[in-house]
Write a protein that holds these residues in place. Structure first.
Motif, PDB file in Angstrom:
ATOM      1  N   LYS A 252       0.797  -1.227   0.000  1.00 26.94           N
ATOM      2  CA  LYS A 252       0.000   0.000   0.000  1.00 26.94           C
ATOM      3  C   LYS A 252       0.829   1.276   0.000  1.00 26.94           C
ATOM      4  O   LYS A 252       0.299   2.355  -0.272  1.00 26.94           O
ATOM      5  N   LYS A 253       2.114   1.178   0.295  1.00 30.53           N
ATOM      6  CA  LYS A 253       2.979   2.356   0.271  1.00 30.53           C
ATOM      7  C   LYS A 253       3.884   2.389  -0.963  1.00 30.53           C
ATOM      8  O   LYS A 253       4.423   3.436  -1.308  1.00 30.53           O
ATOM      9  N   ASP A 297      -5.866   0.066  -3.873  1.00 31.79           N
ATOM     10  CA  ASP A 297      -5.582   0.607  -2.534  1.00 31.79           C
ATOM     11  C   ASP A 297      -4.204   1.256  -2.475  1.00 31.79           C
ATOM     12  O   ASP A 297      -3.988   2.205  -1.718  1.00 31.79           O
ATOM     13  N   SER A 300      -2.833   5.533  -4.702  1.00 33.69           N
ATOM     14  CA  SER A 300      -2.735   6.962  -4.381  1.00 33.69           C
ATOM     15  C   SER A 300      -1.501   7.326  -3.571  1.00 33.69           C
ATOM     16  O   SER A 300      -1.172   8.513  -3.436  1.00 33.69           O
ATOM     17  N   ALA A 301      -0.782   6.326  -3.026  1.00 35.29           N
ATOM     18  CA  ALA A 301       0.310   6.619  -2.085  1.00 35.29           C
ATOM     19  C   ALA A 301       1.350   7.591  -2.642  1.00 35.29           C
ATOM     20  O   ALA A 301       1.617   8.633  -2.025  1.00 35.29           O
ATOM     21  N   GLU A 304      -0.130  11.154  -3.218  1.00 35.73           N
ATOM     22  CA  GLU A 304      -0.390  11.922  -2.002  1.00 35.73           C
ATOM     23  C   GLU A 304       0.904  12.358  -1.324  1.00 35.73           C
ATOM     24  O   GLU A 304       0.990  13.469  -0.782  1.00 35.73           O
ATOM     25  N   MET A 363      -8.667   7.272  -9.831  1.00 34.93           N
ATOM     26  CA  MET A 363      -9.469   7.657  -8.665  1.00 34.93           C
ATOM     27  C   MET A 363     -10.930   7.874  -9.060  1.00 34.93           C
ATOM     28  O   MET A 363     -11.846   7.478  -8.331  1.00 34.93           O
ATOM     29  N   TYR A 375     -13.276   6.390   0.797  1.00 32.41           N
ATOM     30  CA  TYR A 375     -12.220   6.532  -0.201  1.00 32.41           C
ATOM     31  C   TYR A 375     -12.215   7.953  -0.769  1.00 32.41           C
ATOM     32  O   TYR A 375     -11.157   8.574  -0.930  1.00 32.41           O
ATOM     33  N   ASN A 378     -10.850  10.456   2.025  1.00 36.54           N
ATOM     34  CA  ASN A 378      -9.454  10.325   2.440  1.00 36.54           C
ATOM     35  C   ASN A 378      -8.461  10.365   1.286  1.00 36.54           C
ATOM     36  O   ASN A 378      -7.274  10.617   1.519  1.00 36.54           O
ATOM     37  N   HIS A 379      -8.916  10.119   0.073  1.00 31.84           N
ATOM     38  CA  HIS A 379      -7.973  10.006  -1.036  1.00 31.84           C
ATOM     39  C   HIS A 379      -8.406  10.797  -2.271  1.00 31.84           C
ATOM     40  O   HIS A 379      -7.780  11.794  -2.628  1.00 31.84           O
ATOM     41  N   ALA A 380      -9.470  10.353  -2.916  1.00 30.42           N
ATOM     42  CA  ALA A 380      -9.804  10.896  -4.231  1.00 30.42           C
ATOM     43  C   ALA A 380     -10.142  12.382  -4.196  1.00 30.42           C
ATOM     44  O   ALA A 380      -9.614  13.171  -4.992  1.00 30.42           O
ATOM     45  N   TYR A 383      -7.227  14.995  -3.428  1.00 29.26           N
ATOM     46  CA  TYR A 383      -6.254  15.036  -4.523  1.00 29.26           C
ATOM     47  C   TYR A 383      -6.839  15.742  -5.744  1.00 29.26           C
ATOM     48  O   TYR A 383      -6.208  16.650  -6.317  1.00 29.26           O
TER      49      TYR A 383
END
Length: 692
Positions: A252-253, A297, A300-301, A304, A363, A375, A378-380, A383
């Motif tokens: 995930k990273k 998952d 996006s790492a 971001e 995304m 999701y 926290n992410h899409a 960004y």
């Protein structure tokens, strides 16, 4: 299920080229690739997070860890036969003749970062764990800890922005079973001690439990969706798309770069980085439609992590929001950093302003397909909001519309030693290129939608809605007597190769079967004038084929072209031997077949909208926009029963697959000849459509 790649030739590229030709396997983080050692079989070890964290162009990048060498008698090894079993997630080797042979099986455990190696009883040699040899960077070594063989590579100090320490520890479980565990400091605090301890504790019982869990996890993975075709070659390739992404997209990273965890050389091309002008996102094109959104998952790492630096770059252009370079590495690092060059800063962007918003497409895919508010929150949404803020400031308002200027549609070659901006003045000043306009038309509605669902930024929604309403249209012109899309309004008009000037169609979804007839005809005209080159183009391969389905082009022709190119470029391990990218091409079979079998990008579910009716098919749980799972079948050109499962409820629109359909839903059973069927669904409801 029986989806296997059969490899009958000893690898020639593994260990020598960025794209290997040996069998591959992985668990989403750790990968193995078959090659040759001096006296037999070599199993390369590669992992998604073994990066050398240096920004200088010639120094940093993804690195291999080492390999396991297994001596095999030459008379047996010369009779080479390997099965890359994509259903079970393992590689099985049989070396020798019918009467005299040995077997080797190897798999990366799906449940943990270990390699499980099994040999037939007649192999008397012992596998040897070795660190990667040759001119390698950093610190490396080999040692023994009691009965455990250990290798390591460490990148730290000096110009390194962060440390990477990777260790592998191998233990003999029985005379023919061997267990190797791999750990890095990105996994655990003390990877050396952790890897050695895992190896020490391994025994035959734990080995067998792991193997059982491994098979179960792959079985569960494939239960999420399926596609069974009468054309077994195409079916196998659809499964290979799922397999390769599952092998590589689990950390995930550290998501997969251009060559993922299939690295067998010290310096893979482009550092195996995250190339944002399509290469990074392309492997994920089919993830959501194949009902594997979990494989995004990790996506996006790096995007971001780079946001603060992206804000700095945007400020250099007098804008808020984020502006990204072409190439990224993990932990907010660049891969094209060459400050000694005259145009080093502009080289980062290659004339493009779209490299932050471009990877937002995945995304948007995920949001549309899942409607996952967590999701989005926290992410899409954060960004994409930052991407749009850049264009709010960067855009020029003229003659009642917003234009995007000095934004090259193709890369401007700042990397050339003799680069002269005067020579490329025209393309440096590209205005309103189709790609950026398409990305904005894709991302703005998604951002407004997410903001509404999250109950935030009402003022932003109004600004974005006005921006979208007044955004410049796609430019067109007459070429060979037909109206086609121009690459830009001013600047580059056309390019025979690469389909970047058509990516507003796919993946951006700005033109399709629901579009006004005029727009669809322009898109088809453009496609036809591009196809002579783009069906065979390295850079167009992953998007041009699904684009063909999106536009409803001749499906038999598309598949004929696809198969012809496969005969030229597809290797036995089902990777493609194009000159550049690797993982980006693995999605093409699934993204194309999914688009042919089911489309939903315009909020209308279409069943087999662009299918070669000579091929019988049955698919289960393809994911449609709105969080619907669709299953259907076609035999002898007739569409059979279709089931649509509503994950979260809400309105569904379905293009009627029959002249008259019999529909069973919560309201009962009824018949309809409506071209577009509109139903309100409850969470967990299943709708059945059958020919009446």
């Amino acid at each position: 299920m029986n989806h296997i790649a059969i490899i009958k030739n000893k690898p020639q590229r593994s260990g020598k080229a960025s794209i290997p030709d040996g069998a591959v396997n992985g668990n989403g983080d750790l990968g193995i690739i078959l090659g040759n050692c001096e006296n037999g079989l070599r199993i390369y070890l590669s992992k998604c997070d073994i990066w050398q964290g240096i920004e200088m162009y010639n120094d940093g990048g993804l690195r291999p860890l080492g390999y396991i060498d297994l001596p095999i008698p030459e008379n047996l090894y010369n009779n080479y036969y390997v099965e890359q079993d994509m259903d079970k997630g393992e590689i099985r080797c049989r070396f020798g003749t019918e009467d005299d042979f040995c077997t080797v099986s190897v798999r990366v455990c799906k449940a943990e970062n270990s390699v499980m190696l099994e040999l037939s009883d007649n192999i008397k040699s012992t596998p040897v764990l070795k660190v990667f040899e040759g001119e390698t960077a950093g610190e490396k070594g080999e040692f023994f800890s009691e009965n455990i063989s250990v290798i390591f590579r460490i990148f730290a100090g000096g110009e390194h922005k962060y440390e990477t320490s990777a260790f592998a520890a191998m233990k003999k479980i029985t005379d023919n079973k061997f267990y190797t565990f791999v750990a890095t400091n990105h996994d655990v605090k003390n990877p050396k001690e952790f890897a050695i301890e895992k190896a020490q504790k391994a025994d035959e019982n734990s080995y067998e439990i792991l193997k059982e869990n491994h098979y179960k996890m792959w079985e569960d993975f494939y239960k999420k969706s399926s596609m069974i075709l009468s054309d077994k070659t195409l079916e196998n390739l659809w499964y290979s798309s799922q397999y390769f992404l599952a092998c590589t997209a689990g950390n995930k990273k550290f998501p997969p770069g251009i060559y993922a965890n299939f690295v067998t050389v010290e310096t893979p091309m482009w550092h195996s980085d995250y190339h944002l002008n399509y290469n990074y996102q392309a492997p994920f094109y089919a993830a959501c439609s194949s009902n594997h959104p979990e494989l995004t998952d990790c996506y996006s790492a790096p995007l971001e992590e780079f946001m603060e630096r992206g804000k700095e770059f945007a400020r250099e252009f007098g804008c808020r929001g984020i502006l990204y370079p072409v190439g990224l590495a993990p932990k907010a690092m660049l891969t094209e950093y060459m400050p000694q060059l005259k145009y080093w800063f502009l080289r980062l962007f290659l004339g493009q302003r779209s490299n932050a918003i471009h990877p937002a497409d995945i995304m948007v895919f995920r949001w549309n397909a899942t409607r996952d508010k967590e999701y989005a929150k926290n992410h899409a949404y954060p960004y994409i909001k930052a991407c749009l803020e850049f264009f709010e400031d960067y855009a020029t308002f003229e003659n009642g519309r917003f234009s995007i200027c000095q934004d090259a549609v193709h890369e401007v070659p700042y990397y050339k030693a003799d680069f002269d901006p005067k020579k490329y003045k025209k393309v440096i000043n590209d205005k309103n290129n189709a790609l950026t306009l398409g990305l904005l038309r894709m991302c703005i509605p998604a951002a407004i939608d997410m903001a509404k669902e999250l109950g935030v930024d009402a003022d932003k929604r109004r600004i974005w809605a006005e921006f979208l309403e007044k955004l410049s249209p796609f430019a067109t012109y007459i070429r060979f007597g037909k109206r086609v899309y121009r690459y830009t309004e001013k600047g580059q008009a056309w390019n025979d190769t690469n389909d970047v000037g058509l990516q507003h169609i796919y993946p951006c979804g700005c033109v399709g079967l629901s579009s006004p007839k005029k727009d669809l005809e322009i898109a088809r005209n453009t496609f036809r004038q591009k196809e002579i080159h783009c069906y065979n183009d390295d850079n167009a391969f992953c998007s041009f084929y699904p684009m063909s389905a999106r536009l409803g082009m001749n499906p038999a022709k598309t598949l004929r072209k696809f198969k012809k190119l496969n005969s030229q470029k597809l290797m036995e391990n089902l990777l493609y031997s194009f000159g550049g990218g690797c993982l980006e091409n693995c999605s093409t079979a699934a993204s194309t077949l999914n688009e042919m079998a089911m489309q939903s990008y315009d909020d209308i579910i279409r069943i087999f909208p662009c299918w070669d009716k000579k091929i019988d098919a049955k698919y289960e749980n393809l994911r449609a926009d709105g969080a619907f799972l669709v299953s259907s079948e076609i035999a002898k050109g007739e569409i059979g029963k279709t089931e649509i499962y509503s994950e979260i409820g809400g309105m569904v629109k379905i293009a009627n697959p029959h002249k008259v359909s019999r529909i069973t839903c919560k309201e009962g059973t009824f018949e309809t000849s409506a071209k577009i069927i509109v139903l309100n669904t409850n969470k967990g409801e299943k709708i059945i459509l059958e020919k009446s």
